[in-house]
Design a protein around this motif. Sequence first.
Motif, PDB file in Angstrom:
ATOM      1  N   THR A  25     114.792 -36.953  12.157  1.00 56.07           N
ATOM      2  CA  THR A  25     114.379 -37.928  13.183  1.00 56.07           C
ATOM      3  C   THR A  25     114.730 -37.459  14.585  1.00 56.07           C
ATOM      4  O   THR A  25     114.182 -37.966  15.565  1.00 56.07           O
ATOM      5  CB  THR A  25     115.043 -39.293  12.927  1.00 56.07           C
ATOM      6  OG1 THR A  25     116.473 -39.146  12.986  1.00 56.07           O
ATOM      7  CG2 THR A  25     114.648 -39.826  11.557  1.00 56.07           C
ATOM      8  N   GLY A  26     115.635 -36.485  14.706  1.00 56.61           N
ATOM      9  CA  GLY A  26     116.006 -35.989  16.021  1.00 56.61           C
ATOM     10  C   GLY A  26     115.240 -34.750  16.433  1.00 56.61           C
ATOM     11  O   GLY A  26     115.580 -34.116  17.440  1.00 56.61           O
ATOM     12  N   LEU A  27     114.196 -34.374  15.694  1.00 57.00           N
ATOM     13  CA  LEU A  27     113.440 -33.163  15.988  1.00 57.00           C
ATOM     14  C   LEU A  27     112.043 -33.495  16.482  1.00 57.00           C
ATOM     15  O   LEU A  27     111.456 -34.501  16.083  1.00 57.00           O
ATOM     16  CB  LEU A  27     113.311 -32.302  14.717  1.00 57.00           C
ATOM     17  CG  LEU A  27     114.600 -31.836  14.045  1.00 57.00           C
ATOM     18  CD1 LEU A  27     114.266 -31.137  12.737  1.00 57.00           C
ATOM     19  CD2 LEU A  27     115.386 -30.895  14.963  1.00 57.00           C
ATOM     20  N   ASP A  28     111.508 -32.623  17.333  1.00 59.52           N
ATOM     21  CA  ASP A  28     110.085 -32.736  17.645  1.00 59.52           C
ATOM     22  C   ASP A  28     109.317 -31.774  16.740  1.00 59.52           C
ATOM     23  O   ASP A  28     109.897 -31.033  15.936  1.00 59.52           O
ATOM     24  CB  ASP A  28     109.820 -32.441  19.129  1.00 59.52           C
ATOM     25  CG  ASP A  28     110.264 -31.041  19.559  1.00 59.52           C
ATOM     26  OD1 ASP A  28     110.284 -30.126  18.702  1.00 59.52           O
ATOM     27  OD2 ASP A  28     110.577 -30.860  20.749  1.00 59.52           O
ATOM     28  N   GLY A  29     108.003 -31.771  16.852  1.00 60.33           N
ATOM     29  CA  GLY A  29     107.183 -30.974  15.958  1.00 60.33           C
ATOM     30  C   GLY A  29     107.451 -29.493  16.048  1.00 60.33           C
ATOM     31  O   GLY A  29     107.495 -28.793  15.032  1.00 60.33           O
ATOM     32  N   ALA A  30     107.639 -28.979  17.263  1.00 61.05           N
ATOM     33  CA  ALA A  30     107.881 -27.552  17.445  1.00 61.05           C
ATOM     34  C   ALA A  30     109.204 -27.134  16.810  1.00 61.05           C
ATOM     35  O   ALA A  30     109.294 -26.077  16.165  1.00 61.05           O
ATOM     36  CB  ALA A  30     107.880 -27.200  18.929  1.00 61.05           C
ATOM     37  N   GLN A  31     110.228 -27.958  16.972  1.00 67.48           N
ATOM     38  CA  GLN A  31     111.517 -27.640  16.380  1.00 67.48           C
ATOM     39  C   GLN A  31     111.440 -27.669  14.852  1.00 67.48           C
ATOM     40  O   GLN A  31     111.968 -26.786  14.164  1.00 67.48           O
ATOM     41  CB  GLN A  31     112.574 -28.634  16.874  1.00 67.48           C
ATOM     42  CG  GLN A  31     112.864 -28.512  18.364  1.00 67.48           C
ATOM     43  CD  GLN A  31     113.668 -29.683  18.892  1.00 67.48           C
ATOM     44  OE1 GLN A  31     113.630 -30.785  18.329  1.00 67.48           O
ATOM     45  NE2 GLN A  31     114.399 -29.455  19.983  1.00 67.48           N
ATOM     46  N   ALA A  32     110.764 -28.676  14.322  1.00 64.71           N
ATOM     47  CA  ALA A  32     110.608 -28.783  12.870  1.00 64.71           C
ATOM     48  C   ALA A  32     109.818 -27.601  12.317  1.00 64.71           C
ATOM     49  O   ALA A  32     110.107 -27.100  11.218  1.00 64.71           O
ATOM     50  CB  ALA A  32     109.925 -30.100  12.504  1.00 64.71           C
ATOM     51  N   ALA A  33     108.824 -27.138  13.089  1.00 65.17           N
ATOM     52  CA  ALA A  33     108.023 -26.000  12.639  1.00 65.17           C
ATOM     53  C   ALA A  33     108.867 -24.741  12.539  1.00 65.17           C
ATOM     54  O   ALA A  33     108.683 -23.928  11.624  1.00 65.17           O
ATOM     55  CB  ALA A  33     106.852 -25.775  13.594  1.00 65.17           C
TER      56      ALA A  33
END
Length: 248
Positions: A25-33
């Motif tokens: 929940t603390g990540l954006d899409g780029a970080q999760a990728a």
Amino acid sequence: MPPDVAAAVGALLSATDAVAGVDTTGLDGAQAAVIAAAAASVVSRLGVVGVRMLPVVEADGLWALGGARSFPRWVAARHRVSVRTAHAQVRLGRALRDHLPATAAAGVAGAITHEQVQVIGTIAPTTDLRREVLADPANECNEAFLVGQAKVWPVDSLRILTRRWAAAADPDADDRGYRDAADREHFTMSRTSDGYHLAGQLTIDNGQYLKAALEAITPVPAVGDERTPPGGAPKPSATSPASSSTAA
């Protein structure tokens, strides 16, 4: 276990725990990728590492002291996978050890993926002639050729290429396999009091023809009938999207 190996395994488990504990929940899409790509790479490389360990365990023989009926069944129980998956892993591990050292090295290094290693390992070293080509340093289509192709082609394309390679390396093998399957083919249909009893063994082609014919005469289940035919997915009901599009 040597201290450096034990330390490496401990570090691996600690790093896995750290990444697994990340709050999405603390990540954006780029970080999760970034995390997803790193996880995919690590899983792929460790998958190859894992299957390379299996022949070592098998040769040691201590696995048999626990009463397992076979080594694949021991792997299935120990690694909590299906027996079918365990058989595939054991076969791949043996193929990498005996016939595909360059493929194993590329998979461990991450130059090619675990799935690409599986493609080469399950298709290429399947006959004596094919294994001779793989091991021949003077042959331009040897193992190094397949590894090089795996570095530039996606998995599905590599599978097609490797099958064509296998057919070229031993063109009679597929014919031999078909003849063997045809020799085993038999089929009986016996009348019983309330229908017919079917038994036999068909080639893949003839089996697919029979399956298609049976599916063509199988009625669409009534609404609410969720029963699944043996070996297949639930059939579309009269109100399912598939049935609606066909009717349209």
